[in-house]
Design an enzyme around this catalytic site. Structure first.
Site, PDB file in Angstrom:
ATOM      1  N   ASP A 261      30.502  13.851 -25.819  1.00  0.00           N
ATOM      2  CA  ASP A 261      29.723  14.933 -25.313  1.00  0.00           C
ATOM      3  C   ASP A 261      30.405  16.296 -25.416  1.00  0.00           C
ATOM      4  OD1 ASP A 261      27.476  15.970 -23.596  1.00  0.00           O
ATOM      5  OD2 ASP A 261      28.929  16.462 -22.174  1.00  0.00           O
ATOM      6  N   GLU A 314      29.070  15.420 -30.525  1.00  0.00           N
ATOM      7  CA  GLU A 314      28.071  16.455 -30.302  1.00  0.00           C
ATOM      8  C   GLU A 314      28.756  17.747 -30.345  1.00  0.00           C
ATOM      9  OE1 GLU A 314      25.346  18.497 -26.875  1.00  0.00           O
ATOM     10  OE2 GLU A 314      27.074  17.526 -26.466  1.00  0.00           O
TER      11      GLU A 314
END
Length: 585
Positions: A261, A314
């Site tokens: 993330d 990401e």
């Protein structure tokens, strides 16, 4: 327990009636504190009382705990040794020999606590596997289940980096879930959060009365977007802690990889910061060299320890070489989320139809850089929260929303790159996602929504069956325009090609009509003559469409068009996609 700057530490819990003075700990030369506690055993909750360098006593959870109390309680729990017997040896062996870049990868993104609210790991295993298999997905990606104090963070503010959330059951029940998904042919990825951690008193912040896990530099200490602390990736102990967590999840729970993330927040010193709120590196630029080194080390460690495991970034910027090997100066990820594709596609389909011609160049822009990285095309949880609506509600008022969702999904599956779809969007969820209520499963009783679900299953079936749709995602010769980019009719057409010319499934022609008009006798150039079978029509009656189509096939004649030696006349239903492949009807 590591607390190098603490003045004193003790451990206390169920085993001593929570007396913080009963078991003082001893410090070694490296700043680690230890104690032998008679009577402490599996199931006992505990914390550390840490007298910090600042003179303040704090009660801290164990950063290395393998189990925790169920939130809102925050103590660590002594975990019993795992008794789970795995059955996925063949799966792990096959995973280690698979090249994910040339394989079909279609990911169903799931928030476990709300997929069926109230269900446990064991109760979720069967229904989740059945649903994902029925819809043709190859992988499940879980929003973070690393233990987190606040459920409304969806797991993105982690309190314990080595323990699965106790909300859904014990760790062995999570092992059962993963094992069962593997038995149904589904890989399992975990969303993992090394960019930041919450400021809760019991967690990692100011652990020994100093900025220990977080950065000592106040201009680098916090992630302003989330009101959290940023890890100090310049400390070897912090890098080791995080890499140990990443490898632990893949080894102990047989996960098939991690989605990392907020990589952009790690890579840039000025991420979400204004002038004066950040300090350049030694070269006077904004790259976070410590984060770059950490990410390379992370990817090398996971790939070495867990053969076949995927690490997905990401990353929302144009940072070069995200998926290039570390040996060639890249970051070493297997895949990168293509958030540019996502933004452009959603912006385009949300426009009134009369504006789409002017925006069509933006829709297809991602095709100009589709091979620059090994991309995943995400329609994730981030796009169906915080007032953004859903895929359904993003479409313009007055439009055929079911047709629009089907067309968008067909574009996603036709476009080079692996696929990711958040739960509920596989049937055109109307309401924004709620982490409390979960998907509106009753919509599957509506023919329009059931049609979207059938389309997703068929898209995934074709995606797996036809090498043209997956085997050359990242090679320039896997894609070729058929009609250029027809802004007059709001149509795009392109050819996807596999690695073995002439073999079944080697070529798929994808033609997408983003207008509200049925287009008849639409001529498009093709590379070979003869019959081209219609293998998909998103406007078919089976999907609750209008049934306009090509009666199963078209004939390519020796009439040159669009630079091709052959061409065929197509019927293109409004707001629909049609796919063709050469071969007998």
């Amino acid at each position: 327990m590591w607390a190098p700057n603490a003045r004193a530490v003790s451990v206390f819990g169920d085993f001593d009636d929570w007396d913080p003075g009963a078991h003082p700990m001893r410090r070694d030369g490296d700043g680690h504190w230890t104690a032998a506690v008679a009577g402490a055993g599996p199931g006992h909750a505990y914390k550390y009382r840490v007298l910090g360098a600042d003179g303040i006593a704090r009660d801290k959870a164990d950063p290395l705990a393998l189990a925790t109390q169920c939130p809102p309680e925050t103590a660590s729990v002594i975990a019993a040794p795992s008794e789970y017997v795995w059955h996925d040896h063949d799966w792990l062996a096959g995973r280690a020999t698979t090249d994910p870049a040339t394989a079909p990868v279609s990911v169903y993104e799931v928030h476990l606590p709300s997929w069926h609210p109230g269900a446990s790991y064991r109760e979720l295993a069967g229904p989740l596997a059945e649903h994902a298999v029925a819809h043709g997905f190859t992988h499940i990606q879980l929003l973070p289940i690393t233990e987190h104090p606040y459920g409304g963070s969806w797991g993105y503010q982690v309190g314990s980096y080595f323990a699965p959330t106790a909300r859904l059951g014990p760790a062995d029940d999570f092992r059962f879930l993963v094992d069962h998904l593997h038995s149904r042919g589904l890989g399992v990825l975990l969303d993992w959060v090394p960019a930041h951690f919450p400021k809760d008193d019991f967690a990692l912040g100011r652990f020994d009365g100093t900025p220990l896990y977080e950065h000592a530099d106040p201009l680098r200490r916090e992630q302003p977007d989330w009101g959290t602390y940023a890890f100090n990736l310049g400390r070897p102990e912090i890098r080791e802690f995080l890499i140990a967590s990443a490898v632990f999840w893949c080894e102990e729970f047989h996960l098939d990889g991690l989605r990392v993330d907020a990589v952009a927040a790690m890579l840039y010193l000025d991420y979400s910061r204004e002038p004066g709120q950040w300090r350049p590196n030694e070269r006077g630029t904004h790259e976070n060299d410590e984060a770059v080194a950490f990410l390379r080390e992370l990817n090398d460690a996971v790939h070495q320890a867990v053969p076949g495991a995927l690490v997905v970034a990401e990353e929302s910027t144009a940072w070069p070489g995200v998926t290039a090997p570390t040996s060639r100066g890249g970051l070493g990820f297997d895949f990168k989320w293509n958030l540019g594709w996502m933004n452009d596609a959603l912006d385009f389909v949300s426009r009134p139809h009369e504006e789409r011609r002017r925006a069509q160049e933006r829709l297809v822009f991602s095709l100009t850089y589709a091979t620059a990285e090994q991309f995943v095309l995400p329609l994730s949880h981030d796009e169906v929260v915080h007032g953004k609506g859903t895929l359904w509600t993003r479409l313009p008022d007055g439009s055929d929303r079911a047709a629009g969702v089907r067309l968008l999904l067909a574009y996603q599956w036709a476009h080079p790159g692996k696929k990711l779809l958040f739960m509920g969007q596989e049937f055109g969820q109307r309401n924004e996602w709620s982490d409390v209520d979960g998907p509106d499963w009753q919509l599957l009783d509506d023919p329009a929504h059931a049609g979207i679900a059938r389309l997703v299953a068929d898209l995934n079936r074709l995606y797996r069956e036809y090498p043209a749709l997956h085997a050359q995602d990242y090679r320039a010769d896997g894609f070729s325009w058929l009609d250029g980019n027809d802004t007059t009719n709001t149509v795009i057409g392109f050819l996807r090609l596999g690695p073995e010319p002439g073999c079944p499934g080697h070529a798929v022609a994808c033609v997408l009509n983003f207008s509200t008009a049925d287009l008849y006798d639409y001529r498009i150039g093709l590379p070979t003559g003869g019959t081209w079978r219609e293998i998909l029509n998103t406007g078919a009656i089976d999907y609750a469409g209008g049934g306009v189509g090509n009666l199963g096939a078209v004939r390519a004649e020796a009439i040159p068009s669009h630079g091709r030696p052959y061409s065929a006349r197509l019927t293109l239903p409004a707001e629909s996609a049609v796919f063709f492949t050469p071969g007998p009807h």
